[in-house]
Motif scaffolding. Structure first.
Motif, PDB file in Angstrom:
ATOM      1  N   LEU A  27      11.890  12.710 -91.251  1.00  7.93           N
ATOM      2  CA  LEU A  27      12.537  12.910 -92.553  1.00  7.93           C
ATOM      3  C   LEU A  27      11.578  12.593 -93.697  1.00  7.93           C
ATOM      4  O   LEU A  27      11.467  13.359 -94.670  1.00  7.93           O
ATOM      5  N   LYS A  28      10.870  11.461 -93.587  1.00 13.79           N
ATOM      6  CA  LYS A  28       9.968  11.042 -94.666  1.00 13.79           C
ATOM      7  C   LYS A  28       8.807  12.014 -94.835  1.00 13.79           C
ATOM      8  O   LYS A  28       8.360  12.259 -95.972  1.00 13.79           O
ATOM      9  N   LEU A  29       8.309  12.576 -93.729  1.00 10.93           N
ATOM     10  CA  LEU A  29       7.199  13.521 -93.836  1.00 10.93           C
ATOM     11  C   LEU A  29       7.641  14.839 -94.479  1.00 10.93           C
ATOM     12  O   LEU A  29       6.868  15.478 -95.198  1.00 10.93           O
ATOM     13  N   VAL A  30       8.885  15.241 -94.228  1.00 11.64           N
ATOM     14  CA  VAL A  30       9.395  16.479 -94.826  1.00 11.64           C
ATOM     15  C   VAL A  30       9.824  16.256 -96.272  1.00 11.64           C
ATOM     16  O   VAL A  30       9.633  17.111 -97.131  1.00 11.64           O
ATOM     17  N   LYS A  31      10.387  15.073 -96.541  1.00 10.03           N
ATOM     18  CA  LYS A  31      10.878  14.735 -97.887  1.00 10.03           C
ATOM     19  C   LYS A  31      10.188  13.454 -98.368  1.00 10.03           C
ATOM     20  O   LYS A  31      10.798  12.375 -98.429  1.00 10.03           O
ATOM     21  N   PRO A  32       8.922  13.511 -98.708  1.00  3.23           N
ATOM     22  CA  PRO A  32       8.177  12.283 -99.043  1.00  3.23           C
ATOM     23  C   PRO A  32       8.685  11.546-100.267  1.00  3.23           C
ATOM     24  O   PRO A  32       8.382  10.363-100.443  1.00  3.23           O
ATOM     25  N   ASP A  33       9.448  12.212-101.119  1.00  2.00           N
ATOM     26  CA  ASP A  33       9.944  11.547-102.324  1.00  2.00           C
ATOM     27  C   ASP A  33      11.182  10.693-102.058  1.00  2.00           C
ATOM     28  O   ASP A  33      11.597   9.913-102.921  1.00  2.00           O
ATOM     29  N   LEU A  34      11.802  10.845-100.893  1.00  2.00           N
ATOM     30  CA  LEU A  34      12.982  10.051-100.564  1.00  2.00           C
ATOM     31  C   LEU A  34      12.600   8.594-100.288  1.00  2.00           C
ATOM     32  O   LEU A  34      11.563   8.332 -99.672  1.00  2.00           O
ATOM     33  N   LYS A  35      13.435   7.656-100.710  1.00  2.00           N
ATOM     34  CA  LYS A  35      13.358   6.265-100.256  1.00  2.00           C
ATOM     35  C   LYS A  35      14.148   6.193 -98.954  1.00  2.00           C
ATOM     36  O   LYS A  35      15.366   6.372 -98.948  1.00  2.00           O
ATOM     37  N   VAL A  36      13.447   5.980 -97.851  1.00  2.00           N
ATOM     38  CA  VAL A  36      14.092   5.981 -96.538  1.00  2.00           C
ATOM     39  C   VAL A  36      14.231   4.538 -96.051  1.00  2.00           C
ATOM     40  O   VAL A  36      13.243   3.805 -95.955  1.00  2.00           O
ATOM     41  N   ILE A  37      15.461   4.149 -95.760  1.00  2.00           N
ATOM     42  CA  ILE A  37      15.774   2.784 -95.313  1.00  2.00           C
ATOM     43  C   ILE A  37      16.517   2.872 -93.984  1.00  2.00           C
ATOM     44  O   ILE A  37      17.492   3.617 -93.866  1.00  2.00           O
ATOM     45  N   ILE A  38      16.021   2.119 -92.994  1.00  2.00           N
ATOM     46  CA  ILE A  38      16.654   2.100 -91.668  1.00  2.00           C
ATOM     47  C   ILE A  38      17.446   0.804 -91.517  1.00  2.00           C
ATOM     48  O   ILE A  38      16.946  -0.284 -91.850  1.00  2.00           O
ATOM     49  N   THR A  39      18.664   0.900 -90.995  1.00  2.00           N
ATOM     50  CA  THR A  39      19.429  -0.295 -90.618  1.00  2.00           C
ATOM     51  C   THR A  39      19.568  -0.302 -89.105  1.00  2.00           C
ATOM     52  O   THR A  39      20.027   0.665 -88.512  1.00  2.00           O
ATOM     53  N   SER A  40      19.151  -1.418 -88.489  1.00  2.00           N
ATOM     54  CA  SER A  40      19.062  -1.446 -87.027  1.00  2.00           C
ATOM     55  C   SER A  40      19.402  -2.839 -86.512  1.00  2.00           C
ATOM     56  O   SER A  40      19.080  -3.835 -87.154  1.00  2.00           O
ATOM     57  N   GLY A  41      20.026  -2.916 -85.351  1.00  2.00           N
ATOM     58  CA  GLY A  41      20.271  -4.199 -84.714  1.00  2.00           C
ATOM     59  C   GLY A  41      19.060  -4.651 -83.912  1.00  2.00           C
ATOM     60  O   GLY A  41      18.090  -3.911 -83.740  1.00  2.00           O
ATOM     61  N   ASP A  42      19.121  -5.888 -83.393  1.00  2.00           N
ATOM     62  CA  ASP A  42      17.977  -6.418 -82.643  1.00  2.00           C
ATOM     63  C   ASP A  42      17.746  -5.651 -81.344  1.00  2.00           C
ATOM     64  O   ASP A  42      16.599  -5.358 -80.982  1.00  2.00           O
ATOM     65  N   GLY A  43      18.807  -5.274 -80.652  1.00  2.00           N
ATOM     66  CA  GLY A  43      18.626  -4.494 -79.433  1.00  2.00           C
ATOM     67  C   GLY A  43      18.143  -3.089 -79.721  1.00  2.00           C
ATOM     68  O   GLY A  43      17.235  -2.570 -79.072  1.00  2.00           O
ATOM     69  N   ASP A  44      18.728  -2.465 -80.730  1.00  2.00           N
ATOM     70  CA  ASP A  44      18.349  -1.106 -81.118  1.00  2.00           C
ATOM     71  C   ASP A  44      16.884  -1.050 -81.546  1.00  2.00           C
ATOM     72  O   ASP A  44      16.153  -0.123 -81.205  1.00  2.00           O
ATOM     73  N   ALA A  45      16.425  -2.090 -82.270  1.00  2.00           N
ATOM     74  CA  ALA A  45      15.088  -2.051 -82.863  1.00  2.00           C
ATOM     75  C   ALA A  45      13.979  -2.353 -81.860  1.00  2.00           C
ATOM     76  O   ALA A  45      12.939  -1.677 -81.862  1.00  2.00           O
ATOM     77  N   VAL A  46      14.163  -3.369 -81.018  1.00  2.00           N
ATOM     78  CA  VAL A  46      13.022  -3.765 -80.178  1.00  2.00           C
ATOM     79  C   VAL A  46      13.309  -3.803 -78.679  1.00  2.00           C
ATOM     80  O   VAL A  46      12.448  -4.220 -77.908  1.00  2.00           O
ATOM     81  N   ALA A  47      14.499  -3.362 -78.236  1.00  2.00           N
ATOM     82  CA  ALA A  47      14.712  -3.154 -76.800  1.00  2.00           C
ATOM     83  C   ALA A  47      14.609  -1.657 -76.543  1.00  2.00           C
ATOM     84  O   ALA A  47      13.546  -1.153 -76.190  1.00  2.00           O
ATOM     85  N   ILE A  48      15.697  -0.939 -76.786  1.00  2.00           N
ATOM     86  CA  ILE A  48      15.665   0.517 -76.585  1.00  2.00           C
ATOM     87  C   ILE A  48      14.616   1.160 -77.494  1.00  2.00           C
ATOM     88  O   ILE A  48      13.918   2.087 -77.100  1.00  2.00           O
ATOM     89  N   GLY A  49      14.485   0.660 -78.710  1.00  2.00           N
ATOM     90  CA  GLY A  49      13.535   1.242 -79.665  1.00  2.00           C
ATOM     91  C   GLY A  49      12.214   0.518 -79.756  1.00  2.00           C
ATOM     92  O   GLY A  49      11.478   0.701 -80.735  1.00  2.00           O
ATOM     93  N   GLY A  50      11.868  -0.294 -78.768  1.00  2.00           N
ATOM     94  CA  GLY A  50      10.680  -1.142 -78.868  1.00  2.00           C
ATOM     95  C   GLY A  50       9.386  -0.376 -79.118  1.00  2.00           C
ATOM     96  O   GLY A  50       8.598  -0.755 -79.989  1.00  2.00           O
ATOM     97  N   ASN A  51       9.169   0.687 -78.362  1.00  2.00           N
ATOM     98  CA  ASN A  51       7.925   1.445 -78.556  1.00  2.00           C
ATOM     99  C   ASN A  51       7.890   2.116 -79.921  1.00  2.00           C
ATOM    100  O   ASN A  51       6.836   2.174 -80.570  1.00  2.00           O
ATOM    101  N   HIS A  52       9.037   2.630 -80.364  1.00  2.00           N
ATOM    102  CA  HIS A  52       9.069   3.254 -81.686  1.00  2.00           C
ATOM    103  C   HIS A  52       8.794   2.223 -82.784  1.00  2.00           C
ATOM    104  O   HIS A  52       8.163   2.529 -83.793  1.00  2.00           O
ATOM    105  N   PHE A  53       9.277   0.999 -82.571  1.00  2.00           N
ATOM    106  CA  PHE A  53       9.024  -0.075 -83.546  1.00  2.00           C
ATOM    107  C   PHE A  53       7.520  -0.329 -83.672  1.00  2.00           C
ATOM    108  O   PHE A  53       6.972  -0.392 -84.776  1.00  2.00           O
TER     109      PHE A  53
END
Length: 273
Positions: free
Chosen positions: A80-106
């Motif tokens: 999203l940010k690469l297509v719309k660089p002018d947007l302020k992009v904010i992610i809301t994520s839980g601890d499991g979402d961010a660094v368990a399932i999403g650990g590599n993406h983090f």
């Protein structure tokens, strides 16, 4: 005059699904106050989430929103940010979402340093899916999957983010509300990948299994568990041993991913012309 939260809410989606005493509402209100202070229009913003209790937050806010799959909020936000660089992009994520399932993406989000803000709602457990231990459940604490006590060392989000390359890292709690307001605003203003960890409360899944039966008990313990970065600099090491630092933990300037990417494209076009 009292702050008008309703100007930013999708009231048709209320009441929310969060349990009584959940800390997510405190973080939501801090985020809305930061957005208001920065005078960001609704069209300038996009909130992105994965799956879990924290992922429901964008559904309650009247801005551009994207509700994605478990652990994949960062790659969706990157596109999203690469297509719309002018947007302020904010992610809301839980601890499991961010660094368990999403650990590599983090990790890879941190190293790229794309201009995105990640707010991690760290309630020390999987709240929505039944109270399993998460990557941040403290050692020896109870969960449905560790009924005799968690044998694992917990992740330290801040150290992980710093090591992976994030250029702004801060931590606050639901007890330190003024600090929370300030670091969320600073993270949004920062040019680069910014991470705000919020230590907060889940009385339904974490508290009742760990002798913290009321929301007030859960919030109050953060007063004793933490020390500010500024105070820690003036205290002897024995006074801060075992405490968690709160405040801005890491802040450096480094080239931002989208700007580097655009430069590569420009150079390639120049070479081929």
């Amino acid at each position: 005059m009292a702050f008008d939260y309703y100007q930013y809410l999708r009231t048709e989606n209320l009441p929310h699904i969060w349990c009584p005493g959940c800390g997510h509402g405190i973080v939501l209100k801090a985020l809305l106050r930061a957005i208001d202070r920065l005078k960001l229009s609704k069209d300038e913003l996009c909130l992105v989430s994965g799956i879990g209790c924290a992922s429901r937050l964008p559904g309650y806010v009247d801005v551009n929103t994207l509700h994605t799959t478990h652990g994949r909020a960062i790659p969706f936000a990157t596109g999203l940010k690469l297509v719309k660089p002018d947007l302020k992009v904010i992610i809301t994520s839980g601890d499991g979402d961010a660094v368990a399932i999403g650990g590599n993406h983090f990790i890879h989000g941190c190293r790229r340093n794309l201009d995105i803000t990640l707010i991690i709602f760290n309630n020390l457990i999987y709240g929505m899916t039944g109270g399993q231990q998460s990557p941040t459940t403290p050692m020896n604490r109870m969960s449905t999957t560790t009924p005799l006590g968690n044998p694992n060392d917990p992740f330290d989000f801040a150290e992980l983010a710093k090591a992976a390359g994030a250029t702004f890292v801060a931590r606050s709690t639901t007890y330190h509300v003024r600090l929370l307001d300030r670091v969320i605003q600073q993270a949004i203003e920062h040019k680069g990948f910014s991470v705000v960890e919020v230590l907060e409360d889940c009385p339904t899944q974490y508290g009742r299994r760990n002798n913290l039966r009321t929301p007030a008990q859960m919030i109050a313990r953060y007063k004793d568990l933490t020390v500010s970065v500024e105070a820690a600099d003036k205290l002897p090491i024995e006074d801060i041993r075992g405490k968690l630092l709160v405040g801005v933990l890491h802040h450096v300037e480094r080239s931002e991913f989208a700007e580097r990417y655009d430069k590569i494209i420009e150079e390639a076009r120049g070479a081929s012309s």
